[in-house]
Design a protein around this motif. Sequence first.
Motif, PDB file in Angstrom:
ATOM      1  N   LYS A 120       0.967  14.716  -6.707  1.00 30.88           N
ATOM      2  CA  LYS A 120       0.246  15.384  -7.782  1.00 30.88           C
ATOM      3  C   LYS A 120      -0.555  14.374  -8.589  1.00 30.88           C
ATOM      4  O   LYS A 120      -0.229  13.187  -8.611  1.00 30.88           O
ATOM      5  N   GLY A 121      -1.580  14.876  -9.260  1.00 35.18           N
ATOM      6  CA  GLY A 121      -2.413  14.024 -10.100  1.00 35.18           C
ATOM      7  C   GLY A 121      -2.037  14.125 -11.562  1.00 35.18           C
ATOM      8  O   GLY A 121      -0.881  14.405 -11.905  1.00 35.18           O
ATOM      9  N   LEU A 122      -3.027  13.894 -12.431  1.00 34.02           N
ATOM     10  CA  LEU A 122      -2.833  13.918 -13.883  1.00 34.02           C
ATOM     11  C   LEU A 122      -1.752  12.931 -14.311  1.00 34.02           C
ATOM     12  O   LEU A 122      -0.924  13.224 -15.166  1.00 34.02           O
ATOM     13  N   CYS A 123      -1.747  11.766 -13.703  1.00 32.07           N
ATOM     14  CA  CYS A 123      -0.728  10.765 -14.033  1.00 32.07           C
ATOM     15  C   CYS A 123      -1.350   9.373 -14.168  1.00 32.07           C
ATOM     16  O   CYS A 123      -0.746   8.368 -13.756  1.00 32.07           O
ATOM     17  N   GLY A 124      -2.534   9.310 -14.724  1.00 31.95           N
ATOM     18  CA  GLY A 124      -3.139   8.000 -14.960  1.00 31.95           C
ATOM     19  C   GLY A 124      -3.625   7.356 -13.668  1.00 31.95           C
ATOM     20  O   GLY A 124      -4.090   8.019 -12.747  1.00 31.95           O
ATOM     21  N   GLY A 125      -3.489   6.031 -13.606  1.00 35.92           N
ATOM     22  CA  GLY A 125      -4.040   5.283 -12.477  1.00 35.92           C
ATOM     23  C   GLY A 125      -3.019   4.697 -11.540  1.00 35.92           C
ATOM     24  O   GLY A 125      -3.315   3.704 -10.870  1.00 35.92           O
ATOM     25  N   ILE A 126      -1.813   5.298 -11.452  1.00 33.27           N
ATOM     26  CA  ILE A 126      -0.799   4.692 -10.580  1.00 33.27           C
ATOM     27  C   ILE A 126      -1.184   4.808  -9.107  1.00 33.27           C
ATOM     28  O   ILE A 126      -0.944   3.880  -8.325  1.00 33.27           O
ATOM     29  N   ASN A 127      -1.789   5.920  -8.713  1.00 30.08           N
ATOM     30  CA  ASN A 127      -2.170   6.078  -7.310  1.00 30.08           C
ATOM     31  C   ASN A 127      -3.350   5.171  -6.954  1.00 30.08           C
ATOM     32  O   ASN A 127      -3.371   4.577  -5.873  1.00 30.08           O
ATOM     33  N   SER A 128      -4.307   5.051  -7.861  1.00 33.61           N
ATOM     34  CA  SER A 128      -5.445   4.156  -7.611  1.00 33.61           C
ATOM     35  C   SER A 128      -4.986   2.703  -7.505  1.00 33.61           C
ATOM     36  O   SER A 128      -5.501   1.937  -6.684  1.00 33.61           O
ATOM     37  N   THR A 129      -3.990   2.331  -8.307  1.00 33.99           N
ATOM     38  CA  THR A 129      -3.476   0.960  -8.249  1.00 33.99           C
ATOM     39  C   THR A 129      -2.825   0.680  -6.900  1.00 33.99           C
ATOM     40  O   THR A 129      -3.070  -0.366  -6.277  1.00 33.99           O
ATOM     41  N   SER A 130      -1.999   1.604  -6.424  1.00 33.50           N
ATOM     42  CA  SER A 130      -1.347   1.413  -5.118  1.00 33.50           C
ATOM     43  C   SER A 130      -2.371   1.348  -3.992  1.00 33.50           C
ATOM     44  O   SER A 130      -2.248   0.526  -3.071  1.00 33.50           O
ATOM     45  N   VAL A 131      -3.394   2.184  -4.066  1.00 34.81           N
ATOM     46  CA  VAL A 131      -4.415   2.198  -3.022  1.00 34.81           C
ATOM     47  C   VAL A 131      -5.217   0.896  -3.035  1.00 34.81           C
ATOM     48  O   VAL A 131      -5.527   0.331  -1.979  1.00 34.81           O
ATOM     49  N   MET A 284       3.372  11.367 -18.873  1.00 35.52           N
ATOM     50  CA  MET A 284       3.657  11.521 -20.302  1.00 35.52           C
ATOM     51  C   MET A 284       2.576  10.886 -21.153  1.00 35.52           C
ATOM     52  O   MET A 284       2.064  11.477 -22.100  1.00 35.52           O
ATOM     53  N   SER A 285       2.219   9.652 -20.805  1.00 31.93           N
ATOM     54  CA  SER A 285       1.198   8.938 -21.572  1.00 31.93           C
ATOM     55  C   SER A 285      -0.162   9.621 -21.469  1.00 31.93           C
ATOM     56  O   SER A 285      -0.879   9.774 -22.467  1.00 31.93           O
ATOM     57  N   ALA A 286      -0.520  10.081 -20.264  1.00 31.81           N
ATOM     58  CA  ALA A 286      -1.823  10.732 -20.071  1.00 31.81           C
ATOM     59  C   ALA A 286      -1.895  12.060 -20.816  1.00 31.81           C
ATOM     60  O   ALA A 286      -2.911  12.384 -21.449  1.00 31.81           O
TER      61      ALA A 286
END
Length: 329
Positions: A120-131, A284-286
Motif C-alpha cells: 500500500k501507499g500513503l506512507c512517505g518515501g520508504i518504498n522509493s528508498t528501498s527501490v 502516521m507521520s504522512a
Amino acid sequence: MAMAALRREGRRILLSPTVPNPSPAAASAAVTRSSAISQPCTPLGARSISTQVVRNRMKSVKNIQKITKAMKMVAASKLRAVQTRTENSRGLWQPFTALLGDTPSVDVKKNVIVAITSDKGLCGGINSTSVKVSRALHKLTSGPEKESKYVILGEKGKVQLVRDSRNSIEMTVTELQKNPINYTQIAVLADDILKNVEYDALRVIFNKFHSVILFKPTMVTILSPEVAEKESEAGGKMGDLDSYEIEGGETKSEILQNLAEFQFSCVLYNGALENACSELGARMSAMDSSSRNAGDMLDRLTLTYNRTRQASITTELIEIISGASALEG
C-alpha cells in the motif's frame, strides 16, 4: 422601503401613456438606456467567486481531513503490536552475524537482490528508498561476467522496478501483509525462493525501524554454502566456524547448508517486520502532515468565503442605497 419605492416607480413608468411620435434623439437615448439596463454588471476580484463553490471546496477538504485523521489513528493502533514483535525478532538473526559474519563486499557471479517493500501507499518515501538502494546495488553487482536478479516483495516495489528492470525480475510476491506476519509464513516463502532461484549471494534490502520519524535502509548478505565454505577456507570471518565442535556426524557443507537456509528465513522474517513497522510509522507521520495541511487549507478557504460573502453583502447595500438616492433626487 427603498425596494418598494423602486417597484412603484417601475409600475408608474409602465402605466404611463406612450409618446406617439418620439423624436430621433429621444428614441436614441431610450435605446441607450435600455441596452445599459439589459447588460449584466460582472463583478471583479473576490466578488466573482461563488460562495457555493467555496462551500463545496470546504466540505471536500473537511472530508479529506477526517479520512487522514482516521488513517493516522489506525496506523498508531497497529504500530505498537508490530513494534514489539519487531524488537523480539532482532535476536533471531544477530547470532548468525556473530558466527558467520556479514560480508556485503563479497565478489560473486550470481547476486540476488531481495527487495522488501509494502503493498500500500500513503506512507512517505520508504518504498522509493528501498527501490533506489536496490537499483544502485544492481548496478554495482552487474557486469560482463556477473548476473544480478531481483526478488521483489510488495506491490509498490514491483510497480517501480518493472519499468526499467523487467528482464531482471526473477520472482515477485504480493499481499505479504494481508494477514499478520508470522515465521511459518516467511519460512515457506524463503524455502520457495531458495528452490526457484540460483544464487551465490542473497542481499536482503529493507527499512530498519528506529522511530516513528526515522527509518534507515539496511542490507544483509547471506552467502550460499559453496561461497561460505570458500570464505571459511580463505580464513575470513567464516573461519570462526572451525573453532566450534561439530556433533551428529554432519559434514561442514551440510552444516553450512542448514545455517544458510535458517539464516535467510530469520533475516527475511525480521526484514518483513522491520519494513512493516517502518511503513506504519511513515504512514502516521504522512497522515499527520496531511491533516495539518488540510487544516491550513480550511482556514484559508474560510477566510476567502467570509470575504466573498461580505463583498456580496456590501455590493447589495450599495446598490440599494444608490437606488434610493436616485429616487429621492
